[in-house]
Write a protein that holds these residues in place. Structure first.
Motif, PDB file in Angstrom:
ATOM      1  N   UNK B 259     -76.825  80.928  29.743  1.00  9.63           N
ATOM      2  CA  UNK B 259     -76.702  79.531  29.322  1.00  9.63           C
ATOM      3  C   UNK B 259     -77.162  79.358  27.887  1.00  9.63           C
ATOM      4  N   UNK B 260     -78.303  79.955  27.580  1.00 10.82           N
ATOM      5  CA  UNK B 260     -78.846  79.837  26.223  1.00 10.82           C
ATOM      6  C   UNK B 260     -77.884  80.479  25.221  1.00 10.82           C
ATOM      7  N   UNK B 261     -77.342  81.646  25.588  1.00  8.03           N
ATOM      8  CA  UNK B 261     -76.407  82.334  24.690  1.00  8.03           C
ATOM      9  C   UNK B 261     -75.179  81.462  24.429  1.00  8.03           C
ATOM     10  N   UNK B 262     -74.670  80.828  25.482  1.00  7.99           N
ATOM     11  CA  UNK B 262     -73.486  79.977  25.307  1.00  7.99           C
ATOM     12  C   UNK B 262     -73.792  78.794  24.387  1.00  7.99           C
ATOM     13  N   UNK B 263     -74.957  78.197  24.577  1.00  7.31           N
ATOM     14  CA  UNK B 263     -75.333  77.061  23.728  1.00  7.31           C
ATOM     15  C   UNK B 263     -75.482  77.508  22.279  1.00  7.31           C
ATOM     16  N   UNK B 264     -76.086  78.680  22.079  1.00 11.29           N
ATOM     17  CA  UNK B 264     -76.255  79.205  20.709  1.00 11.29           C
ATOM     18  C   UNK B 264     -74.889  79.418  20.044  1.00 11.29           C
ATOM     19  N   UNK B 265     -73.962  79.999  20.820  1.00 13.79           N
ATOM     20  CA  UNK B 265     -72.624  80.248  20.257  1.00 13.79           C
ATOM     21  C   UNK B 265     -71.974  78.921  19.859  1.00 13.79           C
ATOM     22  N   UNK B 266     -72.125  77.896  20.705  1.00 17.10           N
ATOM     23  CA  UNK B 266     -71.536  76.589  20.380  1.00 17.10           C
ATOM     24  C   UNK B 266     -72.197  76.002  19.124  1.00 17.10           C
ATOM     25  N   UNK B 267     -73.486  76.141  19.014  1.00 18.53           N
ATOM     26  CA  UNK B 267     -74.174  75.654  17.808  1.00 18.53           C
ATOM     27  C   UNK B 267     -73.695  76.406  16.567  1.00 18.53           C
ATOM     28  N   UNK B 268     -73.476  77.711  16.708  1.00 21.74           N
ATOM     29  CA  UNK B 268     -72.937  78.496  15.590  1.00 21.74           C
ATOM     30  C   UNK B 268     -71.558  77.953  15.184  1.00 21.74           C
ATOM     31  N   UNK B 269     -70.738  77.690  16.187  1.00 21.45           N
ATOM     32  CA  UNK B 269     -69.377  77.192  15.912  1.00 21.45           C
ATOM     33  C   UNK B 269     -69.454  75.844  15.192  1.00 21.45           C
ATOM     34  N   UNK B 270     -70.328  74.966  15.672  1.00 11.53           N
ATOM     35  CA  UNK B 270     -70.470  73.643  15.035  1.00 11.53           C
ATOM     36  C   UNK B 270     -70.921  73.806  13.581  1.00 11.53           C
ATOM     37  N   UNK B 271     -71.921  74.659  13.364  1.00 16.47           N
ATOM     38  CA  UNK B 271     -72.425  74.882  11.998  1.00 16.47           C
ATOM     39  C   UNK B 271     -71.321  75.436  11.102  1.00 16.47           C
ATOM     40  N   UNK B 272     -70.576  76.392  11.623  1.00 17.92           N
ATOM     41  CA  UNK B 272     -69.492  76.987  10.853  1.00 17.92           C
ATOM     42  C   UNK B 272     -68.427  75.971  10.489  1.00 17.92           C
ATOM     43  N   UNK B 273     -68.124  75.051  11.407  1.00 18.47           N
ATOM     44  CA  UNK B 273     -67.089  74.048  11.149  1.00 18.47           C
ATOM     45  C   UNK B 273     -67.561  72.959  10.187  1.00 18.47           C
ATOM     46  N   UNK B 274     -68.845  72.607  10.263  1.00 14.85           N
ATOM     47  CA  UNK B 274     -69.378  71.643   9.283  1.00 14.85           C
ATOM     48  C   UNK B 274     -69.217  72.222   7.881  1.00 14.85           C
ATOM     49  N   UNK B 275     -69.570  73.487   7.755  1.00 13.48           N
ATOM     50  CA  UNK B 275     -69.444  74.155   6.461  1.00 13.48           C
ATOM     51  C   UNK B 275     -67.978  74.187   6.017  1.00 13.48           C
ATOM     52  N   UNK B 276     -67.100  74.477   6.972  1.00 12.36           N
ATOM     53  CA  UNK B 276     -65.669  74.568   6.676  1.00 12.36           C
ATOM     54  C   UNK B 276     -65.124  73.224   6.188  1.00 12.36           C
TER      55      UNK B 276
END
Lengths: 221, 287
Positions: B259-276
């Motif tokens: 669960x924690x890993x999935x949440x981390x991956x989603x946070x990474x995706x959000x951060x990457x898209x904000x930057x994008x």
């Protein structure tokens, strides 16, 4: 080697074996002598698999021996490969030699090597995927287009819905993930599965008729 | 570093963040609630409908890489089968599954396995059967031809359970624990399809999560009647068994880590898209 041996005999064998299995499967009911006779053919696959294993072993050792002698790319790894193969082969044969009535006997040493070396290494390599996936998702999942955005949203829903944290956040998330699996995913995968099946049938027909000869290797050496 | 340049972050920092956050729930579980989905429930219910003495196959068709997902699935199924008094013919069509299956059987039936009283009558281990899908087909058509002895060298004729197991027609359920080929599709094609279809030989599957989307058409068609979807499916199944039979739960901490890993991956995706988005809005080009 003549063209007859290299080309025509394999084509004839492929045609005969294939056509026998097709006729037995589609024209004879299970339990009939003709259908049962094909069990001999399918049973012989075990022998072919063993032969392929021996050939694979020879090719592997030859390939890595040449790589070592020529000091080719990553030749030092080839040394480990050959040592590993030969050691495990000796350990395996030792187990069989001590239990001749049981050709698939795994000695304690054989099991120890498997459980404590191979299992550990294989699990370690596969575990690294978690890190690569996290990094790849971070860099690749972008809102570049409508299709990419849909993929991103569905991916996020699946990530949350297929882990306990999804249900802890909102009980509807697992339901959404299950619906995505059961409905849109099934529709897409069904189309792919049927397409692959039709392609496989056509490939089989081409091979039986000798049109598709790729499995025999290049036409001219 | 601002939001626009965050995509240029060294990936090793991501690895460290993931490692730290995944380690925490493994050391100190969060005990997140597990909601049982329809696929795991179907697997449990299908097995429950069987009667004591029915013969089931449990096939260990996976390798070491997927032990975290496949092992608890197989262990749970064998536990349920033992509790219901089902007779289990265990085997493996993957060479790598042979030793792993034996280890799981020892976990369920005791460390003395196969030197246990019920071996040969209630459970038998055939070990690795070579030939991939052809081995499966032979097993379904004529089980004794597929392999002449069990994993320990005992001839089939000397094993009471195998006297009643001659072909797929003698089986009440096939449990395929798989992470690839041969797997559930080969069972459907070469065993189930040749011996009366899903009504005669129901198939339940424990699979790695990555393979489950590909088997959903077969689930929709009824050729597969229950699925354990990766680690989460194993966890759902485990909670069902714990409720019914007091099965010891082992997957709470791993599922929390997932669960924690999935949440981390989603946070990474959000951060990457904000930057994008910020990079694009300022007319820049993402590196």
């Amino acid at each position: 080697m003549s063209l007859v041996i290299k080309r025509y005999i394999p084509l004839v064998i492929t045609f005969l074996m294939g056509i026998i299995m097709v006729i037995a499967t589609y024209f004879f009911a299970p339990g009939t002598p003709a259908r049962d006779a094909t069990a001999l053919l399918t049973g012989s696959v075990d022998i072919l698999v063993v032969m392929a294993g021996v050939i694979g072993l020879i090719v592997l050792i030859r390939h890595h021996s040449v790589n070592i002698s020529k000091r080719g790319r990553f030749w030092k790894y080839s040394i480990f490969t050959i040592i590993g193969v030969i050691l495990y082969l000796i350990i395996g044969l030792y187990g069989v030699a001590t239990h001749p009535q049981h050709l698939m006997y795994a000695s304690d040493l054989f099991a120890w090597v498997y459980n404590n070396i191979y299992v550990s290494m294989d699990m370690t390599i596969f575990s690294l995927l978690a890190f690569f996936i996290a990094s790849a998702a971070y860099r690749a999942f972008r809102l570049r287009s409508l299709e990419a955005s849909i993929l991103l949203i569905v991916g996020a829903l699946m990530l949350l819905g297929r882990a306990p944290v999804g249900g802890a956040i909102w009980e509807g998330l697992p339901t959404i993930a299950t619906w995505l699996l059961n409905v849109p995913n099934t529709a897409g995968n069904r189309a792919i599965t049927i397409g692959i099946a039709i392609g496989a049938i056509l490939l089989a027909i081409r091979q039986l008729m000798g049109i598709e000869r790729g499995y025999l290797g290049p036409e001219q050496q | 570093m601002d939001w626009k340049t965050i995509t240029q972050i060294d990936r090793r920092y991501l690895y460290i963040i993931l490692f730290i956050f995944v380690s925490i729930p493994l050391l100190s579980p969060l005990n997140l609630p597990i909601l049982v989905g329809e696929h795991a429930q179907a697997m449990y219910d299908t097995t429950e409908t069987l009667s004591a003495g029915d013969i089931v196959v449990c096939s260990f068709d996976f390798g070491p890489a997927t032990i975290p997902e496949n092992r608890p699935q197989a262990k749970g199924f064998l536990f349920q089968a033992r509790e219901l008094g089902l007779r289990v013919v265990a085997t493996a069509f993957w060479a790598s599954g042979g030793p792993l299956g034996e280890d799981i059987l020892r976990d369920v039936y005791g460390s003395d396995f196969p030197a246990i009283p019920e071996y040969g009558t209630d459970v038998v281990y055939l070990g690795y059967i070579p030939g991939n899908e052809v081995g499966m087909q032979t097993f379904g058509d004529d089980t004794w031809t597929a392999k002449g002895t069990d994993h320990y060298g005992t001839p089939m004729a000397d094993i009471p359970l195998m006297q009643d197991t001659r072909a797929a027609e003698d089986l009440s359920l096939w449990c395929e624990i798989t992470s690839g080929t041969p797997g559930e599709q080969q069972v459907i094609q070469f065993v189930q399809g040749r011996h009366g279809g899903p009504a005669a030989l129901p198939l339940v599957v424990g699979s790695t999560a990555v393979s489950v989307p590909g088997m959903m058409p077969f689930y929709a068609a009824g050729q597969i009647v229950g699925i354990l979807n990766g680690l989460s499916g194993a966890g759902e199944y485990e909670s069902l068994l714990a409720g019914a039979y007091g099965y010891p739960t082992e997957l709470l901490a791993p599922l929390d880590a997932q669960s924690v890993a999935h949440v981390i991956v989603i946070l990474f995706i959000i951060a990457g898209n904000i930057s994008y988005v910020l990079t694009r809005s300022s007319g820049g080009k993402e590196k």
